[in-house]
Design an enzyme around this catalytic site. Structure first.
Site, PDB file in Angstrom:
ATOM      1  N   GLU A 297       1.254 -24.974 -24.874  1.00 21.58           N
ATOM      2  CA  GLU A 297       1.443 -24.149 -23.688  1.00 21.58           C
ATOM      3  C   GLU A 297       2.923 -24.246 -23.330  1.00 21.58           C
ATOM      4  OE1 GLU A 297       0.419 -23.905 -18.966  1.00 21.58           O
ATOM      5  OE2 GLU A 297       0.789 -25.804 -19.955  1.00 21.58           O
TER       6      GLU A 297
ATOM      7  N   ASP B  52      -0.844 -29.426 -23.303  1.00 21.48           N
ATOM      8  CA  ASP B  52      -0.590 -28.978 -21.940  1.00 21.48           C
ATOM      9  C   ASP B  52       0.875 -29.232 -21.552  1.00 21.48           C
ATOM     10  OD1 ASP B  52      -1.666 -28.143 -19.281  1.00 21.48           O
ATOM     11  OD2 ASP B  52      -0.995 -30.145 -18.702  1.00 21.48           O
TER      12      ASP B  52
END
Ligand code: NOJ
Length: 540
Positions: free
Chosen positions: A242, A200
């Site tokens: 990401e 993330d």
């Protein structure tokens, strides 16, 4: 060649809490998910990406973790997780999990210890400042929700850094003790059988904003350290980052094939939506050409939508406006400065042939395809819900109350199920669609089957094919064999000619309808409005 499983995986992302509730408390759970594995293997999914399921105060849908070594009690227990992993493996489904280590929850014991005591070893786990420097507004990830990336903490007597909500203090990645903890967390879940991690907020992890002693190279080096660690524990585990960054920054994440295995293809996603808005292929061609060449083991993860906003920030202001006008004309459909908070079918006005076009396109673009729960049945959004929750409503399983998601009273659900209109669960649900041979779910299953048969799309080298129609995007992926794919982005039928070598012919494998076999003499290939055709290129 070493088998790189992720290059031809069919990835499916879901949030346990909105997938299936097994105990009637209104919240999805691991036991519920386990019961749904046959649905997933039935449509051909080979890898699940689970959104954060760790204990969390849920300020940011679980992206604010307070214990990295457990399952949120609302979703089950570690025992339930292990049983789920076993059942997934039995069906040949791999699992990757979200690793949220750019920040913790403010309630994480590390932060609690850090704010209480300046001399605690956890103080330096976070980024503090007594006089926070000025920051560029573009660093605010949730503009209009937060107005600074620094928050004063009275107990600590200092400001701490947070790129996301103020309840998500950023970790200090330049601290070796933090890195060690991160590896330990990965080690834990690898022992429980996961096949990798979705990293993330990767850019924030390595940018070192606000960290005084940060050495950029050292921070970027952490991605290689993670890779080394993961590979040493499990050779086939993958790291998927990401990182929505401009093309020139992408190499920082792939390295020389020694960092991340996969990156979400944010660039191509945005170009794809612009091409759809314009009904013209050339911007998508430009998009593909903009992508840097990848080291052999690296791969793009292509997607239509995920759980966040559809970000348009890599497009110019005018281009963004074009996409907004086409797919999110109302202010309420937009979010932050450059985002759309809608699912695909309503963006396409429910037009089935155009929805198929988009998924056919995404599945055939060079890379690995990602589906999000509900996409297989064409779920819509609920714009009455705040922020990104519009696209996070519970999975619609049947026409039973609450769409078969839960037996709880409707007002006890973690989020309301879409219950009205064209996208209400009474019409859009797994059970009803399964019975209908012409449904989207049965089409999607066929698309997935075809994608699995065309492994060249995942591992081959790609080439854009010139056509005589600006609305047709044509490309070819080749390794041992070659796959040729055509997509007509316009709302009118057309025919194209392709320049192929004389000794080559095209054999249909998949399309929006059954076309007449090609007559190789004329060289002309008909396509319906929004039509698509996938071919094998064979030797004559
Ligand atoms: C990216 C996640 O996808 C998003 O949902 C979350 O809000 C931020 N990272 C912060 O963790």
């Amino acid at each position: 060649m070493k088998k790189l499983w992720y290059k031809n995986a069919i990835v499916y992302s879901l949030d346990v809490e909105t997938f299936m509730d097994s105990d009637g408390d209104g919240i999805g759970d691991f036991q519920g998910l386990t019961k749904c594995l046959d649905h997933l293997s039935g449509i051909g999914i080979t890898c699940l990406w689970l959104l954060p399921f760790y204990p969390s105060p849920n300020r940011d849908n679980g992206y604010d973790v307070m214990d990295y070594y457990n399952v949120d009690p609302r979703l089950g227990t570690l025992g339930d997780f292990v049983e789920f992993m076993h059942q997934a493996r039995e069906r040949g489904i791999r699992v990757i999990v979200d690793l949220v280590v750019n920040h913790t929850s403010i309630q994480h014991p590390w932060f609690q210890a850090a704010r209480k005591d300046k001399h605690s070893k956890y103080r330096d786990f976070y980024v503090w400042s007594e006089n926070p420097p000025k920051f560029e507004p573009k660093l605010l990830m949730f503009p209009n929700v937060e107005d600074s990336i620094w928050e004063y903490d009275a107990q600590a007597g200092a400001y701490y850094l947070h790129h996301f909500y103020k309840e998500q203090p950023d970790l200090n990645i330049s601290n070796p003790a933090v890195r060690e903890e991160i590896c330990k967390i990965m080690g834990f879940w690898l022992e429980l059988g996961v096949s990798g991690f979705r990293i993330d907020a990767a850019p924030f992890l390595i940018k070192g904003i606000g960290i005084k002693s940060a050495d950029r190279e050292d921070l970027q080096g952490f991605l290689s350290e993670m890779r080394e660690f993961v590979s040493s524990r499990r050779g086939d585990a993958v790291l998927l980052a990401e990182a929505n960054v401009p093309p020139e920054q992408i190499s920082a994440y792939f390295g020389k094939g020694d960092k991340m295995h996969m990156l979400f293809n944010f660039l191509l996603n945005q170009y794809m939506f612009l091409a759809l808005a314009r009904r013209e292929a050339c911007i998508l061609q430009d998009g593909l050409k903009t992508l840097p060449d990848l080291p052999g083991i690296c791969q793009w993860l292509n997607f239509v939508r995920h759980h966040d906003e559809l970000a348009l920030d890599r497009l110019s202001q005018t281009q963004q406006e074009e996409v907004f006008q086409a797919f999110a004309p109302d202010e309420n459909m937009r979010i932050y400065e450059h985002g759309i908070r809608r699912r695909l079918p309503p963006m396409m006005n429910g037009e089935r042939r155009r929805i198929e076009l988009v998924y056919s396109l995404m599945f055939s673009l060079p890379g690995t395809p990602l589906l999000r729960y509900g996409e297989e049945i064409g779920m819509g959004e609920d714009l009455s819900l705040p922020g990104r929750n519009s696209v996070r409503t519970p999975m619609q399983w049947s026409d039973a109350p609450n769409g078969g998601f839960s037996n709880a009273p409707a007002n006890a659900l973690v989020r309301s199920v879409i219950a009205e209109g064209e996208y209400g669960y009474q019409r859009v649900n797994v059970a009803t669609e399964q019975r209908d041979p012409n449904s989207l779910i049965n089409w999607m299953e066929r698309l997935i089957r075809t994608r699995k048969q065309c492994q060249e799309l995942g591992i081959g080298s790609w080439q854009i094919l010139e056509t005589d129609e600006p609305c047709v995007f044509a490309h070819c992926c080749e390794s041992q064999r070659a796959v040729v794919v055509l997509h007509n982005l316009a709302d009118r039928a057309c025919s194209v000619t392709l320049k192929l070598q004389d000794d080559k012919c095209l054999i249909d494998v998949f399309g929006d309808r059954q076309y007449e076999p090609l007559n190789n003499d004329s060289g002309s290939i008909p396509l319906e409005a929004y039509g698509y055709r996938w071919f094998w290129m064979n030797q004559m």
